[in-house]
Design an enzyme around this catalytic site. Structure first.
Site, PDB file in Angstrom:
ATOM      1  CG  ASN A  17      -1.704   1.332   1.310  1.00 61.80           C
ATOM      2  OD1 ASN A  17      -2.066   1.831   0.231  1.00 61.80           O
ATOM      3  ND2 ASN A  17      -2.287   1.666   2.611  1.00 61.80           N
ATOM      4  CD1 TRP A  18       3.959   1.207  -2.594  1.00 60.16           C
ATOM      5  CD2 TRP A  18       3.854   1.862  -4.377  1.00 60.16           C
ATOM      6  NE1 TRP A  18       4.752   0.566  -3.314  1.00 60.16           N
ATOM      7  CE2 TRP A  18       4.483   0.753  -4.534  1.00 60.16           C
ATOM      8  CE3 TRP A  18       3.581   2.672  -5.839  1.00 60.16           C
ATOM      9  CZ2 TRP A  18       5.339   0.539  -5.533  1.00 60.16           C
ATOM     10  CZ3 TRP A  18       4.151   2.107  -6.621  1.00 60.16           C
ATOM     11  CH2 TRP A  18       5.105   1.053  -6.722  1.00 60.16           C
ATOM     12  CE  LYS A  19       0.809   3.919   4.768  1.00 61.23           C
ATOM     13  NZ  LYS A  19       0.210   3.805   5.899  1.00 61.23           N
ATOM     14  CG  HIS A 103      -5.725   1.739   4.957  1.00 59.71           C
ATOM     15  ND1 HIS A 103      -5.306   3.074   6.046  1.00 59.71           N
ATOM     16  CD2 HIS A 103      -4.656   1.030   4.971  1.00 59.71           C
ATOM     17  CE1 HIS A 103      -4.109   2.627   6.089  1.00 59.71           C
ATOM     18  NE2 HIS A 103      -3.587   1.712   5.534  1.00 59.71           N
ATOM     19  CD  GLU A 105      -2.916   5.573   6.562  1.00 59.38           C
ATOM     20  OE1 GLU A 105      -2.674   5.706   5.262  1.00 59.38           O
ATOM     21  OE2 GLU A 105      -1.650   5.224   7.261  1.00 59.38           O
ATOM     22  CD  GLU A 177      -3.560  -2.346   7.564  1.00 56.80           C
ATOM     23  OE1 GLU A 177      -2.389  -2.805   7.129  1.00 56.80           O
ATOM     24  OE2 GLU A 177      -4.222  -1.398   7.256  1.00 56.80           O
ATOM     25  N   GLY A 183       2.441   2.487  10.647  1.00 51.92           N
ATOM     26  CA  GLY A 183       3.209   3.721  10.626  1.00 51.92           C
ATOM     27  C   GLY A 183       3.988   4.110  11.762  1.00 51.92           C
ATOM     28  CB  SER A 222       5.136  -1.203  12.261  1.00 48.80           C
ATOM     29  OG  SER A 222       4.621   0.053  12.514  1.00 48.80           O
ATOM     30  N   GLY A 243       2.677  -0.954   4.300  1.00 43.52           N
ATOM     31  CA  GLY A 243       3.058   0.246   3.560  1.00 43.52           C
ATOM     32  C   GLY A 243       4.306   0.846   3.751  1.00 43.52           C
ATOM     33  N   GLY A 244       4.705   1.624   4.585  1.00 44.66           N
ATOM     34  CA  GLY A 244       6.141   2.096   4.494  1.00 44.66           C
ATOM     35  C   GLY A 244       7.280   1.169   3.881  1.00 44.66           C
TER      36      GLY A 244
HETATM   37  C1  PEP Z   1      -0.703   0.222   5.827  1.00 43.84           C
HETATM   38  O1  PEP Z   1      -0.444   1.226   5.157  1.00 43.84           O
HETATM   39  O2  PEP Z   1      -1.545  -0.493   5.827  1.00 43.84           O
HETATM   40  C2  PEP Z   1       0.422   0.023   6.684  1.00 43.84           C
HETATM   41  C3  PEP Z   1       0.105  -1.136   7.330  1.00 43.84           C
HETATM   42  O3  PEP Z   1       1.276   0.804   7.028  1.00 43.84           O
HETATM   43  P1  PEP Z   1       2.659   0.384   7.682  1.00 43.84           P
HETATM   44  O4  PEP Z   1       3.311  -0.937   6.931  1.00 43.84           O
HETATM   45  O5  PEP Z   1       3.643   1.434   7.300  1.00 43.84           O
HETATM   46  O6  PEP Z   1       2.611   0.381   9.052  1.00 43.84           O
END
Ligand code: PEP
Length: 260
Positions: A17-19, A103, A105, A177, A183, A222, A243-244
């Site tokens: 997930n590149w956001k 999600h 966010e 999640e 994040g 994370s 994500g990150g």
């Molecule tokens: C996400 O965006 O769904 C996520 C899990 O982000 P991260 O891996 O950065 O915690």
């Protein structure tokens, strides 16, 4: 591959997930590099969810690869006066296979509640997109011991309107999640995530019967190459939503290699 008790074999999965990161040119560069690196990978399904603006070009670039395309969000209507939105039909036409729905966010910054998420979930299925439904508790709910209650409410509301006899439901993906882990650099304890994943599987079993054994349940929050196996080696965790750590080519490849 992970197995269900009713004999279903579930292919492992890593979803990036590149956001709101990467321009279309940067996204293309990533895919050009990574598709070569992962071309021998068969055991893990790999899905990239870039910003909408990169979907078209990535779809073309991924055509001859084993990378698949996902969307980070979608509207529930086919078309209409919804300024700034993208419809499931448009995504489908752009080569999208998966759509992340609900999600945290989106829930937090864009006011998406369980009712909106349910509409999107059911629309994705109607248009032949596979929903990746995100559920998870925030820090306050966690401290109050409400994790299962929150996850149950989010999941059952999303499933309320769908017809449980539709085979496509077996293809859906559930992402557990915990909001506080996204994040933050602090992942959940793998045993806690596994316990919630098992709880989710039991809810799915009650609602969908044997079809529930086909549903893939991911952990997200994370995740990095160093910890991904701690999650995906658990019985009911079939992969990760990342994500990150998914933004760098080399790290994405390491994530996939760790799951194989
Ligand atoms: C996400 O965006 O769904 C996520 C899990 O982000 P991260 O891996 O950065 O915690």
């Amino acid at each position: 591959m992970t197995g269900g008790t009713a004999g279903a074999v579930r292919q492992s999965m890593v979803i990036a997930n590149w956001k709101m990161y990467k321009t279309a040119a940067e996204a293309e560069m990533f895919v050009e590099r990574v598709k070569e690196e992962v071309k021998a990978v068969k055991e893990v399904e790999m899905v990239i969810c870039p910003p909408f603006i990169a979907l078209e070009s990535l779809s073309r670039l991924m055509g001859d690869s084993n990378l698949l395309l996902g969307a980070q969000n979608m509207h529930w209507e086919k078309e209409g006066a919804y300024t700034g939105e993208i419809s499931p039909l448009m995504l489908k036409e752009s080569g999208v296979k998966y759509a992340i729905i609900g999600h945290s966010e989106r829930r937090r910054y864009f006011g998406e509640n369980d009712a909106i998420v349910a509409q999107k979930f059911s629309a994705a299925l109607s248009f032949g997109l596979i929903p990746v439904l995100c559920v998870g508790e925030n820090q306050q709910q966690r401290s109050a011991g409400e994790t299962e209650k929150v996850v149950q409410e989010q999941l059952l509301t999303a499933l309320k309107e769908v017809d449980e006899n539709r085979d496509i439901l077996g293809k859906m993906v559930l992402a557990y999640e915990p909001v506080w882990a996204i994040g933050s650099g602090t992942a959940a304890y793998p045993e806690d995530a596994a316990s919630v994943a098992t709880f989710i599987r039991s809810l799915l079993q009650e609602r969908l019967g044997d079809l529930s054994q086909q549903v893939r349940i991911l952990y997200g929050g994370s995740v990095k190459p160093e910890n991904i196996r701690d999650f995906t080696s658990r019985e009911n965790i079939d992969g990760a939503l990342v994500g990150g750590s998914s933004l760098k080519e080399t790290v994405f490849v390491q994530l996939v290699q760790a799951v194989r």
